[in-house]
Design a protein around this motif. Structure first.
Motif, mmCIF file in Angstrom:
data_model
loop_
_atom_site.group_PDB
_atom_site.id
_atom_site.type_symbol
_atom_site.label_atom_id
_atom_site.label_comp_id
_atom_site.label_asym_id
_atom_site.label_seq_id
_atom_site.Cartn_x
_atom_site.Cartn_y
_atom_site.Cartn_z
ATOM 1 N N TYR A 190 10.514 -17.538 9.575
ATOM 2 C CA TYR A 190 9.517 -17.791 10.610
ATOM 3 C C TYR A 190 9.372 -16.552 11.487
ATOM 4 N N VAL A 191 8.183 -16.406 12.054
ATOM 5 C CA VAL A 191 7.893 -15.286 12.942
ATOM 6 C C VAL A 191 7.053 -15.806 14.104
ATOM 7 N N ALA A 192 7.163 -15.167 15.253
ATOM 8 C CA ALA A 192 6.349 -15.555 16.401
ATOM 9 C C ALA A 192 4.871 -15.394 16.055
ATOM 10 N N SER A 193 4.061 -16.350 16.457
ATOM 11 C CA SER A 193 2.649 -16.352 16.069
ATOM 12 C C SER A 193 1.871 -15.173 16.626
ATOM 13 N N HIS A 194 2.326 -14.608 17.741
ATOM 14 C CA HIS A 194 1.578 -13.502 18.337
ATOM 15 C C HIS A 194 1.966 -12.142 17.757
ATOM 16 N N ALA A 195 2.858 -12.130 16.758
ATOM 17 C CA ALA A 195 3.292 -10.861 16.174
ATOM 18 C C ALA A 195 2.121 -10.142 15.509
ATOM 19 N N GLU A 196 2.054 -8.838 15.695
ATOM 20 C CA GLU A 196 0.998 -8.019 15.108
ATOM 21 C C GLU A 196 1.485 -7.372 13.815
ATOM 22 N N VAL A 197 0.533 -7.020 12.961
ATOM 23 C CA VAL A 197 0.843 -6.332 11.706
ATOM 24 C C VAL A 197 1.001 -4.845 11.981
ATOM 25 N N TRP A 198 1.984 -4.240 11.311
ATOM 26 C CA TRP A 198 2.191 -2.796 11.429
ATOM 27 C C TRP A 198 0.920 -2.030 11.134
ATOM 28 N N HIS A 199 0.904 -0.789 11.584
ATOM 29 C CA HIS A 199 -0.258 0.064 11.306
ATOM 30 C C HIS A 199 -0.203 0.698 9.933
ATOM 31 N N ASP A 200 0.975 0.735 9.276
ATOM 32 C CA ASP A 200 1.090 1.485 8.024
ATOM 33 C C ASP A 200 1.262 0.609 6.793
ATOM 34 N N ILE A 201 0.903 -0.666 6.876
ATOM 35 C CA ILE A 201 1.020 -1.547 5.721
ATOM 36 C C ILE A 201 -0.104 -1.240 4.725
ATOM 37 N N PRO A 202 0.224 -0.946 3.490
ATOM 38 C CA PRO A 202 -0.834 -0.647 2.503
ATOM 39 C C PRO A 202 -1.786 -1.821 2.335
ATOM 40 N N GLY A 203 -3.078 -1.530 2.387
ATOM 41 C CA GLY A 203 -4.091 -2.547 2.146
ATOM 42 C C GLY A 203 -4.497 -3.362 3.347
ATOM 43 N N VAL A 204 -3.908 -3.116 4.515
ATOM 44 C CA VAL A 204 -4.238 -3.926 5.672
ATOM 45 C C VAL A 204 -5.722 -3.775 6.024
ATOM 46 N N GLY A 205 -6.393 -4.904 6.206
ATOM 47 C CA GLY A 205 -7.784 -4.910 6.626
ATOM 48 C C GLY A 205 -8.793 -4.500 5.571
#
Length: 383
Positions: free
Chosen positions: A315-330
């Motif tokens: 589980y992770v806190a719902s407000h957690a943001e995705v890293w900037h360097d994840i391949p394929g993000v967005g």
């Protein structure tokens, strides 16, 4: 009683034939609806050491159902192709999407409230800036340590594999049958105490490799030194063997073996941990006829020489943001609104979970709060 047995049989038949529809057990659903008080000592151990055990947390009938379903799932031709076999175990991600028994457990008030309690989520003092939803299911991960085949799981940190920039990560490691003592070849998790609060480890060592800016030669003290693979000086831990972890510093490493069905361990997403292998256990003691036949339907007897099954729920806190360097993000989102993305950014984390988050990472922008069907919010603040 006859109807109940018939329902279980039909459920197994549907798994073995690869049907999409699974039968949901009302007994399992009702037994998971009530939260359980967690002692202050357990909460203190989790906060201080980065891990804790909770005995008799999950009803045995729930464990039995999940165990039966996952054994059938892992051998079913349709689902077997989802298994990841690169690590020293057979692994399946997000079985909750296919199995109601796992979904019922992973989204239950029983586990979700424990997760919030251990992470210290105080609903009454949440600010309006945070998401009104508190807890998100990140994944379930099934681990199958096959006897006489799978070796050690090396020291690692789950948070480095997840695509979230947060400290609010908690994992439940749940054995699906009794786990024997470490002397009898149990393969439950071993933890490095207090490693979740070792902030200097990632701060000074990054991915784990430091380069000698002074042009040091190969073999030098600073040439490609991987701190994560050289833990003896840091924690007093000897190098791992081929199958069993050697603990030469009592107090540096902890574990909770033996475990019964219904017990679980919980640990912070940034706690360093590993697990013993399961391929040399037959040399530990001579196998007897009793050992060979030591299997019962309730899984209450620890069998040293068996393939061992466990499920981890994260589980992770719902407000957690995705890293900037994840391949394929967005990548599936309008690029005009994809703020701050760069194609040249290097990936700094471990890539083991990539098969898990690949299905949703392209639908979400970096550094934003988001919602996605594959990351359901499972626990809300009280109204």
């Amino acid at each position: 009683e006859k109807k109940k047995k018939k329902k279980t049989k039909n459920h197994q038949d549907s798994l073995s034939k690869g049907k999409k529809t699974f039968i949901k057990s009302p007994e399992t659903s009702s037994s998971l609806q009530h939260a359980k008080d967690i002692s202050l000592l357990t909460q203190l151990n989790y906060s201080r050491e980065g891990h804790a055990s909770i005995r008799n947390l999950i009803p045995c009938q729930v464990i039995d159902e999940v165990y039966r379903d996952l054994k059938a799932y892992s051998t079913n031709k349709k689902f077997r192709q989802k298994g990841e076999d690169a690590a020293p175990f057979l692994q399946f991600y997000n079985t909750w999407c296919d199995l109601p028994s796992v979904k019922c457990l992973a989204t239950s008030p029983l586990l979700c409230q424990v997760a919030c309690t251990m992470m210290g989520m105080d609903y009454e003092h949440q600010t309006e800036k945070l998401s009104s939803r508190s807890l998100r299911l990140y994944q379930d991960s099934v681990f199958i340590k096959r006897k006489n085949k799978d070796g050690i799981t090396p020291w690692h940190i789950d948070g480095r594999m997840m695509p979230f920039d947060t400290s609010n990560i908690i994992n439940f490691w749940i054995p699906l049958h009794a786990i024997p003592s470490i002397d009898d070849c149990g393969t439950e998790i071993l933890f490095i105490n207090k490693s979740h609060s070792d902030f200097s480890l990632p701060y000074w060592n990054g991915r784990g490799t430091d380069f000698d800016d002074g042009g040091g030669e190969e073999g030098g003290d600073l040439y490609l030194y991987n701190t994560y693979e050289n833990l003896k000086n840091r924690y007093g831990i000897e190098s791992v063997g081929d199958d069993r972890i050697v603990d030469n510093n009592q107090g540096a490493i902890s574990h909770y073996m033996p475990l019964d069905a219904g017990d679980c361990t919980v640990y912070n997403g940034w706690t360093m941990h590993c697990a013993n292998g399961n391929k040399k256990n037959l040399t530990k003691r001579k196998k007897t006829r009793k050992d060979a036949n030591d299997v019962d339907d309730n899984h209450t007897t620890a069998s040293t020489f068996q393939t061992q099954y466990a499920i981890s729920i994260s589980y992770v806190a719902s407000h957690a943001e995705v890293w900037h360097d994840i391949p394929g993000v967005g990548r599936n989102v309008n690029t005009n609104s994809a703020r701050g993305q760069s194609k040249s950014l290097a990936f700094l984390g471990d890539a083991e979970d990539r098969a898990n988050y690949a299905e949703w990472i392209g639908d979400n922008l970096l550094r934003t709060q988001f919602e996605h069907a594959l990351l359901p919010d499972v626990w809300l603040p009280p109204s």
